[in-house]
Design an enzyme around this catalytic site. Structure first.
Site, short mmCIF file in Angstrom:
data_model
loop_
_atom_site.label_atom_id
_atom_site.label_comp_id
_atom_site.label_asym_id
_atom_site.label_seq_id
_atom_site.Cartn_x
_atom_site.Cartn_y
_atom_site.Cartn_z
N GLN A 13 38.64 51.12 39.12
CA GLN A 13 38.43 50.78 37.69
C GLN A 13 37.06 50.14 37.43
OE1 GLN A 13 40.96 47.89 35.78
NE2 GLN A 13 41.34 46.74 37.65
N ALA A 64 37.81 48.32 47.63
CA ALA A 64 38.76 47.29 48.05
C ALA A 64 40.17 47.88 48.11
CB ALA A 64 38.76 46.12 47.05
N TYR A 65 41.02 47.16 48.83
CA TYR A 65 42.45 47.47 48.80
C TYR A 65 43.08 46.45 47.85
CZ TYR A 65 47.11 48.70 50.14
OH TYR A 65 48.42 49.13 50.10
N THR A 66 43.59 46.90 46.72
CA THR A 66 43.97 45.96 45.65
C THR A 66 45.48 45.94 45.33
OG1 THR A 66 43.48 47.65 43.99
CG2 THR A 66 41.71 46.08 44.48
N THR A 105 38.08 37.48 44.40
CA THR A 105 39.23 37.27 43.51
C THR A 105 39.67 35.82 43.37
OG1 THR A 105 41.60 37.80 43.32
CG2 THR A 105 40.70 37.78 45.52
N TYR A 129 46.81 39.75 50.47
CA TYR A 129 45.64 40.28 49.76
C TYR A 129 44.57 39.18 49.67
CZ TYR A 129 42.74 41.33 45.67
OH TYR A 129 41.68 41.49 44.81
N1 LIG Z 1 42.09 44.54 39.94
C1 LIG Z 1 42.04 43.22 39.75
O1 LIG Z 1 42.84 42.64 39.01
C2 LIG Z 1 40.99 42.40 40.42
C3 LIG Z 1 40.11 42.96 41.31
N2 LIG Z 1 39.20 42.17 41.95
C4 LIG Z 1 38.26 42.77 42.89
O2 LIG Z 1 37.36 43.58 42.14
C5 LIG Z 1 36.93 44.68 42.93
C6 LIG Z 1 37.15 45.97 42.17
O3 LIG Z 1 38.55 46.09 41.93
P1 LIG Z 1 39.19 47.30 41.11
O4 LIG Z 1 38.13 48.17 40.55
O5 LIG Z 1 40.22 46.72 40.24
O6 LIG Z 1 39.93 48.06 42.32
P2 LIG Z 1 40.50 49.52 42.37
O7 LIG Z 1 41.69 49.47 43.27
O8 LIG Z 1 40.66 50.08 41.01
O9 LIG Z 1 39.30 50.31 43.09
C7 LIG Z 1 39.00 50.14 44.42
C8 LIG Z 1 38.36 51.42 44.91
O10 LIG Z 1 38.02 51.24 46.29
C9 LIG Z 1 38.36 52.42 46.97
N3 LIG Z 1 38.54 52.18 48.38
C10 LIG Z 1 39.64 51.77 49.05
N4 LIG Z 1 39.40 51.72 50.37
C11 LIG Z 1 38.12 52.10 50.55
C12 LIG Z 1 37.29 52.29 51.68
N5 LIG Z 1 37.76 52.06 52.91
N6 LIG Z 1 36.02 52.70 51.51
C13 LIG Z 1 35.53 52.95 50.27
N7 LIG Z 1 36.28 52.82 49.15
C14 LIG Z 1 37.55 52.39 49.29
C15 LIG Z 1 39.64 52.89 46.31
O11 LIG Z 1 39.87 54.24 46.59
P3 LIG Z 1 41.40 54.78 46.67
O12 LIG Z 1 42.04 54.38 45.38
O13 LIG Z 1 41.23 56.23 46.87
O14 LIG Z 1 42.03 54.08 47.85
C16 LIG Z 1 39.29 52.64 44.84
O15 LIG Z 1 38.64 53.75 44.28
C17 LIG Z 1 37.71 44.57 44.24
O16 LIG Z 1 36.91 43.93 45.20
C18 LIG Z 1 38.88 43.69 43.90
O17 LIG Z 1 39.38 42.98 45.03
C19 LIG Z 1 39.10 40.82 41.72
C20 LIG Z 1 39.94 40.22 40.84
C21 LIG Z 1 40.94 40.96 40.07
C1 LIG Z 2 54.27 44.91 35.48
C2 LIG Z 2 54.89 43.53 35.34
C3 LIG Z 2 54.42 42.48 36.11
N1 LIG Z 2 54.97 41.24 35.96
C4 LIG Z 2 54.43 40.13 36.75
C5 LIG Z 2 54.34 40.36 38.24
C6 LIG Z 2 53.24 39.43 38.64
O1 LIG Z 2 53.77 38.13 38.82
C7 LIG Z 2 52.30 39.43 37.43
C8 LIG Z 2 51.09 40.31 37.59
O2 LIG Z 2 51.47 41.63 37.80
P1 LIG Z 2 50.64 42.69 38.61
O3 LIG Z 2 51.38 42.92 39.88
O4 LIG Z 2 50.42 43.84 37.69
O5 LIG Z 2 49.25 42.03 38.87
P2 LIG Z 2 48.59 41.60 40.27
O6 LIG Z 2 48.55 42.77 41.16
O7 LIG Z 2 49.16 40.35 40.77
O8 LIG Z 2 47.12 41.34 39.73
C9 LIG Z 2 46.16 40.83 40.59
O9 LIG Z 2 45.46 41.92 41.17
C10 LIG Z 2 44.57 41.52 42.19
C11 LIG Z 2 43.88 42.78 42.70
C12 LIG Z 2 43.67 40.42 41.79
O10 LIG Z 2 42.62 40.23 42.40
C13 LIG Z 2 44.17 39.39 40.82
O11 LIG Z 2 43.13 38.76 40.10
C14 LIG Z 2 45.20 39.93 39.85
O12 LIG Z 2 44.62 40.66 38.79
O13 LIG Z 2 53.11 39.86 36.33
C15 LIG Z 2 55.96 41.00 35.03
O14 LIG Z 2 56.44 39.84 34.87
N2 LIG Z 2 56.44 42.05 34.28
C16 LIG Z 2 55.95 43.31 34.41
O15 LIG Z 2 56.46 44.23 33.72
#
Ligand SMILES: NC(=O)C1=CN([C@@H]2O[C@H](COP(=O)(O)OP(=O)(O)OC[C@H]3O[C@@H](n4cnc5c(N)ncnc54)[C@H](OP(=O)(O)O)[C@@H]3O)[C@@H](O)[C@H]2O)C=CC1
Ligand SMILES: Cc1cn([C@H]2C[C@H](O)[C@@H](COP(=O)(O)OP(=O)(O)O[C@H]3O[C@@H](C)C(=O)[C@@H](O)[C@H]3O)O2)c(=O)[nH]c1=O
Length: 264
Positions: A13, A64-66, A105, A129
């Site tokens: 994203q 990242a692995y998210t 994060t 994570y």
């Molecule tokens: N999402 C969130 O709420 C938050 C995210 N962050 C951090 O922000 C950054 C961006 O997150 P976001 O865009 O949401 O993450 P996404 O999961 O949307 O995107 C991560 C991307 O990294 C790719 N990826 C996974 N493994 C590898 C690898 N080994 N080599 C190269 N690419 C890889 C994934 O590919 P594929 O899907 O094919 O595995 C995916 O396209 C991350 O570092 C995350 O930890 C921080 C706080 C909140």
């Molecule tokens: C989908 C859903 C989640 N929840 C709860 C579960 C959890 O406690 C909280 C957040 O849900 P999610 O599992 O979608 O979000 P979560 O994966 O915990 O989001 C996190 O992602 C990683 C990558 C980060 O780095 C963090 O900053 C944060 O954004 O809301 C509900 O209560 N109702 C729902 O319908």
């Protein structure tokens, strides 16, 4: 001369958002976007070869692995990417004198602090994570001098990827009742705003290296955020949003993880 920027994990994203906003290579910024299939950060040899064949001023690591829930069940997958993959990237950046801009994060914190977290606060992750992301941060500190670690929180894009914003809308299409927790407080952050923050670091040639905190500055619970999402999409009158104290999850999450930006 243009500034050459590599974006890894470009299909996620954040990567997609940066690409949408900046791929027209204006203002002397010359981007190369690589997805996981094009450049896997866990593959050390391929990574080194790629960096040896290309020169970059900056690398924005969006890879990242998210999946927080799955990371709890199979932590080795999260550590492979978020810690050891990041270590590989830091090493090649060091060799090629590339400034690494890495995203981390709020989940590196335990969430027990009443006030917002500053960059000086000591992390203490409570899920796998968060632990894998913290190890990634520590590898960067050890290897590099020229780097930015930007911690952000509750990241969402309205159009790309899997995130809470899009999960709530998907659920709302199928269900009439939505159960959402008030157990955590944090700051949802629009991927557009984070992208702009990252790019202004490059454009201003910022050399304030180290850890930075960036989030949109309004704190709320996930329940509040769900309410806002439904309102914004004019479906709040069609869906019954139910406040729950606990939503059953596999991974623990920090109770309060508001990030305070460093004041320069
Ligand atoms: N999402 C969130 O709420 C938050 C995210 N962050 C951090 O922000 C950054 C961006 O997150 P976001 O865009 O949401 O993450 P996404 O999961 O949307 O995107 C991560 C991307 O990294 C790719 N990826 C996974 N493994 C590898 C690898 N080994 N080599 C190269 N690419 C890889 C994934 O590919 P594929 O899907 O094919 O595995 C995916 O396209 C991350 O570092 C995350 O930890 C921080 C706080 C909140
Ligand atoms: C989908 C859903 C989640 N929840 C709860 C579960 C959890 O406690 C909280 C957040 O849900 P999610 O599992 O979608 O979000 P979560 O994966 O915990 O989001 C996190 O992602 C990683 C990558 C980060 O780095 C963090 O900053 C944060 O954004 O809301 C509900 O209560 N109702 C729902 O319908």
């Amino acid at each position: 001369m243009s500034t050459k920027i590599l974006v890894t994990g470009a299909n996620g994203q954040l990567g997609k958002t940066i690409e949408e906003l900046y791929s027209d290579n204006q203002n002397g910024l010359d981007f190369v976007f690589v997805s996981k299939t094009e450049l896997d950060i866990t593959k050390q040899k391929a990574l080194r070869l790629f960096f040896n064949n290309n020169d970059f001023d900056y690398c924005i690591n969006c890879a990242a692995y998210t999946n927080v829930e799955q990371a709890e069940k199979t932590p080795e997958i999260a550590f492979k990417v978020n810690a050891y993959g990041v270590k590989n990237l830091a090493e090649v950046c060091k060799e090629k004198n590339t400034v690494l801009i890495h995203i981390s994060t709020d989940y590196v914190f335990d969430g027990e602090k009443e006030e917002p977290y500053t960059v000086e606060d000591v992390p203490n992750p409570i899920n796998e994570y968060g632990k894998s992301k913290l190890l990634g941060e520590n590898c960067i500190h050890e290897i590099l001098d020229g780097y930015f670690i930007i911690r952000t929180s509750w990241l969402y894009s309205k159009v790309y990827g899997k995130n809470f914003y899009r999960s709530i809308l998907e659920k709302a299409e199928k269900e009439i009742d939505l159960y959402v927790t008030v157990e955590q407080v944090g700051c949802p952050t629009d991927a557009i705003n984070l992208s702009k923050y990252i790019i202004q670091i490059i454009e201003t040639e910022n050399d304030n290296f180290g850890i930075h905190h960036f989030c949109d500055r309004i704190s709320m619970t996930w329940f509040d955020f769900a309410k806002q999402i439904l309102q914004e999409n004019n479906i709040d009158n069609k869906i019954n949003l139910v406040k729950v104290n606990k939503y059953r999850t596999f991974a623990m999450r920090p109770k309060r993880s508001i990030l305070l930006e460093k004041l320069n």
